[in-house]
Write an enzyme that holds these catalytic residues in place. Sequence first.
Site, short mmCIF file in Angstrom:
data_model
loop_
_atom_site.label_atom_id
_atom_site.label_comp_id
_atom_site.label_asym_id
_atom_site.label_seq_id
_atom_site.Cartn_x
_atom_site.Cartn_y
_atom_site.Cartn_z
N TYR A 150 1.05 -1.17 -0.12
CA TYR A 150 -0.07 0.09 0.31
C TYR A 150 1.00 1.32 0.00
O TYR A 150 0.86 2.14 -0.73
CB TYR A 150 -1.03 -0.19 1.14
P1 NAD Z 1 -12.12 5.36 2.42
O1 NAD Z 1 -12.03 4.04 2.03
O2 NAD Z 1 -13.12 5.76 3.64
O3 NAD Z 1 -12.50 6.30 1.15
C1 NAD Z 1 -11.81 6.25 0.00
C2 NAD Z 1 -13.11 6.45 -1.02
O4 NAD Z 1 -12.46 6.00 -2.34
C3 NAD Z 1 -14.07 4.92 -0.94
O5 NAD Z 1 -15.38 5.22 -0.77
C4 NAD Z 1 -14.05 4.43 -2.11
O6 NAD Z 1 -15.25 3.71 -2.87
C5 NAD Z 1 -13.32 5.52 -3.16
N1 NAD Z 1 -12.40 4.79 -4.37
C6 NAD Z 1 -11.46 4.05 -4.36
N2 NAD Z 1 -11.09 3.92 -5.42
C7 NAD Z 1 -11.98 4.62 -6.33
C8 NAD Z 1 -11.88 4.58 -7.89
N3 NAD Z 1 -11.15 4.43 -8.94
N4 NAD Z 1 -12.85 5.61 -8.30
C9 NAD Z 1 -13.60 6.09 -7.57
N5 NAD Z 1 -13.70 5.89 -6.20
C10 NAD Z 1 -12.75 5.39 -5.67
O7 NAD Z 1 -10.72 5.81 2.96
P2 NAD Z 1 -10.16 7.21 3.69
O8 NAD Z 1 -9.78 6.53 5.01
O9 NAD Z 1 -11.23 8.17 3.78
O10 NAD Z 1 -8.89 7.48 2.83
C11 NAD Z 1 -8.95 8.43 2.05
C12 NAD Z 1 -7.79 8.91 1.57
O11 NAD Z 1 -6.62 9.33 2.46
C13 NAD Z 1 -6.77 7.62 0.82
O12 NAD Z 1 -6.34 8.03 -0.41
C14 NAD Z 1 -6.06 7.08 1.76
O13 NAD Z 1 -5.01 6.48 1.07
C15 NAD Z 1 -5.78 8.34 2.35
N6 NAD Z 1 -5.08 8.27 3.69
C16 NAD Z 1 -5.86 7.98 4.73
C17 NAD Z 1 -5.28 7.93 5.98
C18 NAD Z 1 -6.40 7.32 7.27
O14 NAD Z 1 -5.76 7.18 8.26
N7 NAD Z 1 -7.65 7.23 7.18
C19 NAD Z 1 -4.10 8.06 6.45
C20 NAD Z 1 -3.20 8.30 5.28
C21 NAD Z 1 -3.63 8.43 4.00
C1 UGA Z 2 -3.76 4.10 8.74
C2 UGA Z 2 -4.63 3.86 7.31
O1 UGA Z 2 -5.49 2.95 7.58
C3 UGA Z 2 -3.85 4.16 6.08
O2 UGA Z 2 -4.83 4.11 5.10
C4 UGA Z 2 -3.10 5.18 6.24
O3 UGA Z 2 -2.28 5.40 5.04
C5 UGA Z 2 -2.06 5.03 7.31
O4 UGA Z 2 -2.89 4.92 8.71
C6 UGA Z 2 -1.05 6.39 7.36
O5 UGA Z 2 -1.12 7.08 8.18
O6 UGA Z 2 -0.37 6.54 6.37
P1 UGA Z 2 -2.51 2.38 10.15
O7 UGA Z 2 -1.41 3.44 10.79
O8 UGA Z 2 -2.41 1.02 10.29
O9 UGA Z 2 -2.84 2.85 9.01
O10 UGA Z 2 -3.84 2.66 11.24
P2 UGA Z 2 -4.78 1.86 12.01
O11 UGA Z 2 -5.50 0.73 11.38
O12 UGA Z 2 -5.44 2.80 13.01
O13 UGA Z 2 -3.66 0.81 13.21
C7 UGA Z 2 -2.86 1.47 14.09
C8 UGA Z 2 -2.01 0.43 14.63
O14 UGA Z 2 -2.81 -0.38 15.51
C9 UGA Z 2 -1.46 -0.63 13.95
O15 UGA Z 2 -0.30 -0.94 14.53
C10 UGA Z 2 -2.18 -1.68 13.90
O16 UGA Z 2 -1.43 -3.07 13.36
C11 UGA Z 2 -2.94 -1.51 14.99
N1 UGA Z 2 -4.15 -2.35 15.00
C12 UGA Z 2 -5.34 -2.05 14.31
C13 UGA Z 2 -4.50 -3.20 16.13
O17 UGA Z 2 -3.46 -3.62 17.06
N2 UGA Z 2 -5.72 -3.73 16.10
C14 UGA Z 2 -6.66 -3.63 15.36
O18 UGA Z 2 -7.60 -4.33 15.24
C15 UGA Z 2 -6.45 -2.77 14.38
#
Ligand code: NAD
Ligand code: UGA
Length: 318
Positions: A150
Site C-alpha cells: 500500500y
Molecule cells: P475510504 O476507503 O473511507 O475512502 C476512499 C473512497 O475512495 C472509498 O469510498 C472508495 O469507494 C473510493 N474509491 C476508491 N477507488 C476509487 C476509484 N477508482 N474511483 C472512484 N472512487 C474510488 O478511505 P479514507 O480512510 O477516507 O482514505 C481517504 C484517502 O486518504 C486515501 O487516499 C487514503 O490512502 C488516504 N489516507 C488515509 C489515512 C487514514 O488514516 N484514513 C491516512 C493516510 C492517507
Molecule cells: C492508517 C490507515 O489505515 C492508512 O490508510 C493510512 O495510510 C495510514 O494510517 C497512514 O498514516 O499513512 P494504520 O496506521 O495501520 O494505517 O492505522 P490503524 O488501522 O489505526 O492501526 C494503527 C495500529 O493499530 C497499527 O499498528 C495496527 O496494527 C494496530 N491495530 C489495528 C491493532 O492492533 N488492532 C486492530 O484491530 C487494528
Amino acid sequence: MNALVTGVAGFIGSHLAERLIKEGFRVVGVDSFTDNYPRRIKENNLRDLVANPCFRFIEGDLISLNLGEILKEVEVVFHQAAIPGVRTSWGREFNRYVTNNILGTQLILEACKDRGNIKKFIYASSSSVYGDCCVLPLSETTLTNPVSPYGVSKLAAEHLAVLYFKGYGVPTVSLRYFTVYGPRQRPDMSFHRFISAILTNREIEIYGTGEQTRDFTFVDDIVEANIQAFLHGKEGEVYNIGGGSKIRLIDVVRIIEEVSGRKARLRHLDSQLGDAKHTYADISKARMDLNYSPRISLYEGIKRHYEWLKKNLDIYQH
Ligand code: NAD
Ligand code: UGA
C-alpha cells in the site's frame, strides 16, 4: 468556487466535502463504492451531502469515467480516492491498489493537464510512504522506504503528482496524512475496532505487543489542512500532516477506558506484516507554509469519536 472531491463517500472525503460546502464551495463528488467496507456505510457517509443543493454526486470509477467532462467546471481537485488498508495490500489484492491508487491517480492527473481552470490539485498521500525509520520525527526529507505494498502505491502516486507538476504544470500539492481518526472512521482501523469492541463488551485485538506508536490525527485537522493547502500550498511540494502527539497503542486503550468508563479486555495477536512500528510527524513545514496546527488533542478527539460511534453503532452492525 467549484471543487471535485474523489472518494467522497469515504471517511475523509465525506468530511472534506461537508466542510467545503460550509466554506461556500459547490462540490462535485465522485465515488465507485469499492467493497473495502459495505456500501451502506458509505451511503450513510453521504446522507447529509446528497440533500444539499450545492452538492452533486457522480457514482463512477476514476478508471472509466469521462474525467475531462467532469473537470470542465472544476477549479480545485481534492483527490482522496484510493484503496486505503495497509495490512491487506499483500498478495493478489495488490492488483486493486495498483489500479485504483496508481493508475486512478495518473488518469486524473492526465485529465488535469493543460486545463487552465484547475488552480490546485491536492493529493491525499500517507505516512506509510516512510516505513520504519530510526530517526523521529519524520520530516519530508526523510528517506521514503515503505514497508507495505500500500505504501509503495501511495508513494508511486505521490511521485506522479510531482511529475505532472514538473512536466505539465498541474498545480499539485501532496499531504502525507498520519493515521486519521474520528467519526466515520473506516471499520478496519484501530480506533473504530477498539471503541466498538468496548461498547459491545468484546475483546480488543492488539496486533503485537501494543508498544507500536502512532501520530494519530483527528479528521477535522486533516480537513483544515486540505483547505490551507488549497489556499497556500506550494505547487510540487509535499507536506506532513500529523496530530502533534506520539502515543503507544496500549495507551490509546487506556484513554478509551477512561472516556467510556469501561474496562477493556485485551487479546494479543501476531504483529502484522506491513505495519510500521512508529510514526511521528515533523509538521514544521506545514506550520510554516500552510499555517497548519492540529487543534484537537488526542483525548478530546477520542471523546468525540467515542460519543459518535456510541450513537451510530447500528450502522456498522448488520
Ligand atoms: P475510504 O476507503 O473511507 O475512502 C476512499 C473512497 O475512495 C472509498 O469510498 C472508495 O469507494 C473510493 N474509491 C476508491 N477507488 C476509487 C476509484 N477508482 N474511483 C472512484 N472512487 C474510488 O478511505 P479514507 O480512510 O477516507 O482514505 C481517504 C484517502 O486518504 C486515501 O487516499 C487514503 O490512502 C488516504 N489516507 C488515509 C489515512 C487514514 O488514516 N484514513 C491516512 C493516510 C492517507
Ligand atoms: C492508517 C490507515 O489505515 C492508512 O490508510 C493510512 O495510510 C495510514 O494510517 C497512514 O498514516 O499513512 P494504520 O496506521 O495501520 O494505517 O492505522 P490503524 O488501522 O489505526 O492501526 C494503527 C495500529 O493499530 C497499527 O499498528 C495496527 O496494527 C494496530 N491495530 C489495528 C491493532 O492492533 N488492532 C486492530 O484491530 C487494528
